[in-house]
Design a protein around this motif. Structure first.
Motif, PDB file in Angstrom:
ATOM      1  N   ALA A  72       0.828  -1.211   0.000  1.00 44.07           N
ATOM      2  CA  ALA A  72       0.000   0.000   0.000  1.00 44.07           C
ATOM      3  C   ALA A  72       0.864   1.265   0.000  1.00 44.07           C
ATOM      4  N   GLU A  73       2.018   1.235   0.671  1.00 42.66           N
ATOM      5  CA  GLU A  73       2.879   2.414   0.704  1.00 42.66           C
ATOM      6  C   GLU A  73       3.415   2.741  -0.691  1.00 42.66           C
ATOM      7  N   VAL A  74       3.746   1.706  -1.465  1.00 41.05           N
ATOM      8  CA  VAL A  74       4.256   1.918  -2.820  1.00 41.05           C
ATOM      9  C   VAL A  74       3.163   2.504  -3.699  1.00 41.05           C
ATOM     10  N   ILE A  75       1.948   1.988  -3.558  1.00 41.63           N
ATOM     11  CA  ILE A  75       0.815   2.503  -4.350  1.00 41.63           C
ATOM     12  C   ILE A  75       0.560   3.962  -4.015  1.00 41.63           C
ATOM     13  N   GLU A  76       0.658   4.319  -2.728  1.00 40.49           N
ATOM     14  CA  GLU A  76       0.475   5.720  -2.331  1.00 40.49           C
ATOM     15  C   GLU A  76       1.533   6.618  -2.963  1.00 40.49           C
ATOM     16  N   LYS A  77       2.790   6.137  -3.028  1.00 40.67           N
ATOM     17  CA  LYS A  77       3.851   6.930  -3.651  1.00 40.67           C
ATOM     18  C   LYS A  77       3.607   7.092  -5.139  1.00 40.67           C
ATOM     19  N   ILE A  78       3.123   6.034  -5.795  1.00 40.94           N
ATOM     20  CA  ILE A  78       2.814   6.113  -7.231  1.00 40.94           C
ATOM     21  C   ILE A  78       1.714   7.139  -7.469  1.00 40.94           C
ATOM     22  N   ILE A  79       0.677   7.112  -6.649  1.00 41.33           N
ATOM     23  CA  ILE A  79      -0.427   8.068  -6.787  1.00 41.33           C
ATOM     24  C   ILE A  79       0.073   9.495  -6.569  1.00 41.33           C
ATOM     25  N   HIS A  80       0.915   9.671  -5.559  1.00 40.52           N
ATOM     26  CA  HIS A  80       1.444  11.002  -5.262  1.00 40.52           C
ATOM     27  C   HIS A  80       2.261  11.539  -6.436  1.00 40.52           C
ATOM     28  N   LEU A  81       3.136  10.703  -6.985  1.00 43.76           N
ATOM     29  CA  LEU A  81       3.962  11.147  -8.107  1.00 43.76           C
ATOM     30  C   LEU A  81       3.114  11.453  -9.337  1.00 43.76           C
ATOM     31  N   ARG A  82       2.069  10.700  -9.546  1.00 47.55           N
ATOM     32  CA  ARG A  82       1.218  10.933 -10.719  1.00 47.55           C
ATOM     33  C   ARG A  82       0.413  12.215 -10.557  1.00 47.55           C
ATOM     34  N   GLN A  83      -0.151  12.441  -9.361  1.00 47.61           N
ATOM     35  CA  GLN A  83      -1.017  13.603  -9.154  1.00 47.61           C
ATOM     36  C   GLN A  83      -0.236  14.910  -9.064  1.00 47.61           C
ATOM     37  N   HIS A  84       0.911  14.896  -8.398  1.00 47.21           N
ATOM     38  CA  HIS A  84       1.623  16.143  -8.152  1.00 47.21           C
ATOM     39  C   HIS A  84       2.687  16.472  -9.194  1.00 47.21           C
ATOM     40  N   LYS A 103      11.960  -1.438  -6.228  1.00 47.78           N
ATOM     41  CA  LYS A 103      12.040  -1.976  -7.579  1.00 47.78           C
ATOM     42  C   LYS A 103      10.650  -2.438  -8.006  1.00 47.78           C
ATOM     43  N   ILE A 104      10.148  -1.822  -9.065  1.00 52.86           N
ATOM     44  CA  ILE A 104       8.859  -2.187  -9.642  1.00 52.86           C
ATOM     45  C   ILE A 104       8.979  -1.962 -11.146  1.00 52.86           C
ATOM     46  N   SER A 105       8.317  -2.773 -11.916  1.00 53.60           N
ATOM     47  CA  SER A 105       8.435  -2.652 -13.368  1.00 53.60           C
ATOM     48  C   SER A 105       7.555  -1.524 -13.890  1.00 53.60           C
ATOM     49  N   LYS A 106       7.904  -1.079 -15.096  1.00 55.27           N
ATOM     50  CA  LYS A 106       7.114  -0.029 -15.744  1.00 55.27           C
ATOM     51  C   LYS A 106       5.695  -0.515 -15.988  1.00 55.27           C
ATOM     52  N   SER A 107       5.547  -1.775 -16.399  1.00 49.45           N
ATOM     53  CA  SER A 107       4.210  -2.315 -16.644  1.00 49.45           C
ATOM     54  C   SER A 107       3.428  -2.471 -15.345  1.00 49.45           C
ATOM     55  N   GLY A 108       4.125  -2.758 -14.242  1.00 47.95           N
ATOM     56  CA  GLY A 108       3.458  -2.842 -12.944  1.00 47.95           C
ATOM     57  C   GLY A 108       2.897  -1.492 -12.515  1.00 47.95           C
ATOM     58  N   VAL A 109       3.674  -0.433 -12.741  1.00 45.09           N
ATOM     59  CA  VAL A 109       3.206   0.926 -12.426  1.00 45.09           C
ATOM     60  C   VAL A 109       2.006   1.258 -13.299  1.00 45.09           C
ATOM     61  N   TRP A 110       2.093   0.910 -14.585  1.00 46.74           N
ATOM     62  CA  TRP A 110       0.986   1.217 -15.492  1.00 46.74           C
ATOM     63  C   TRP A 110      -0.280   0.473 -15.090  1.00 46.74           C
ATOM     64  N   ARG A 111      -0.156  -0.805 -14.671  1.00 48.24           N
ATOM     65  CA  ARG A 111      -1.340  -1.566 -14.243  1.00 48.24           C
ATOM     66  C   ARG A 111      -1.983  -0.944 -13.013  1.00 48.24           C
ATOM     67  N   ILE A 112      -1.155  -0.457 -12.087  1.00 51.72           N
ATOM     68  CA  ILE A 112      -1.696   0.202 -10.892  1.00 51.72           C
ATOM     69  C   ILE A 112      -2.424   1.482 -11.296  1.00 51.72           C
ATOM     70  N   LYS A 114      -3.770   2.163 -14.178  1.00 48.72           N
ATOM     71  CA  LYS A 114      -4.972   1.802 -14.925  1.00 48.72           C
ATOM     72  C   LYS A 114      -6.076   1.334 -13.983  1.00 48.72           C
ATOM     73  N   ARG A 115      -5.711   0.530 -12.977  1.00 51.01           N
ATOM     74  CA  ARG A 115      -6.697   0.049 -12.017  1.00 51.01           C
ATOM     75  C   ARG A 115      -7.342   1.215 -11.260  1.00 51.01           C
ATOM     76  N   LEU A 116      -6.575   2.280 -11.016  1.00 51.68           N
ATOM     77  CA  LEU A 116      -7.082   3.447 -10.298  1.00 51.68           C
ATOM     78  C   LEU A 116      -7.651   4.495 -11.243  1.00 51.68           C
ATOM     79  N   ASP A 117      -7.738   4.162 -12.530  1.00 53.85           N
ATOM     80  CA  ASP A 117      -8.271   5.054 -13.575  1.00 53.85           C
ATOM     81  C   ASP A 117      -7.469   6.353 -13.637  1.00 53.85           C
ATOM     82  N   MET A 118      -6.152   6.226 -13.553  1.00 52.38           N
ATOM     83  CA  MET A 118      -5.267   7.379 -13.642  1.00 52.38           C
ATOM     84  C   MET A 118      -4.289   7.210 -14.793  1.00 52.38           C
ATOM     85  N   CYS A 119      -4.613   6.356 -15.754  1.00 50.66           N
ATOM     86  CA  CYS A 119      -3.642   6.043 -16.803  1.00 50.66           C
ATOM     87  C   CYS A 119      -3.527   7.158 -17.837  1.00 50.66           C
ATOM     88  N   ARG A 120      -4.488   8.056 -17.914  1.00 50.95           N
ATOM     89  CA  ARG A 120      -4.383   9.182 -18.851  1.00 50.95           C
ATOM     90  C   ARG A 120      -4.436  10.489 -18.080  1.00 50.95           C
TER      91      ARG A 120
END
Length: 146
Positions: A72-84, A103-112, A114-120
């Motif tokens: 969950a902490e990694v997902i929160e960081k991904i959301i923060h980087l995408r939003q800000h 360490k996380i793959s580019k496709s793993g970040v993209w899937r997260i 996409k799941r949160l509807d933040m891919c665009r």
């Protein structure tokens, strides 16, 4: 529970169990007749004996835990980087690896994303090509002074 209230699958499984008890007395013949495996029959029988008719209902096949799921902490960081910072998946991956040692793959970040509807990104934050980025000012007639 009355017969009409039970769903079709429960009635079928109960019919298989009753067929062994009342008709043949032979598990292998009954399983061949109904087209099921013997381990499946014994699974239904064990559930029926412990839970009754409710044990014959369809159960979820979803795993109870996912040990390799992204924390969950990694997902929160991904959301923060995408939003800000409006980073894309590759830049988020690079940032997490460089500054947080995650360490996380580019496709793993993209899937997260996409799941949160933040891919665009919104249209105002998307990359614009250089030739379309600025509206060029042109004079109405040649030699016109401002």
């Amino acid at each position: 529970m009355s017969e009409p209230v039970m769903d079709r699958e429960v009635r079928r499984r109960l019919a298989v169990l009753r067929h062994v008890e009342e008709v043949t007395g032979n598990v292998a013949m009954t399983c061949r007749y109904f087209g099921i495996s013997r381990p499946t029959y014994y699974t239904w029988l064990r559930r029926y004996e412990t839970e009754g008719v409710d044990g014959l209902r369809e159960r979820s096949r979803r795993p109870r835990t996912s040990p390799t799921a992204t924390r969950a902490e990694v997902i929160e960081k991904i959301i923060h980087l995408r939003q800000h910072y409006h980073f894309g998946p590759d830049k988020i991956r690079m940032y997490l690896e460089r500054y947080h040692d995650i360490k996380i793959s580019k496709s793993g970040v993209w899937r997260i994303l996409k799941r949160l509807d933040m891919c665009r990104l919104p249209a105002s934050q998307r990359y614009k090509r250089h030739d379309r980025r600025w509206e060029r000012y042109e004079k109405q007639r040649p030699g016109h002074h401002v």
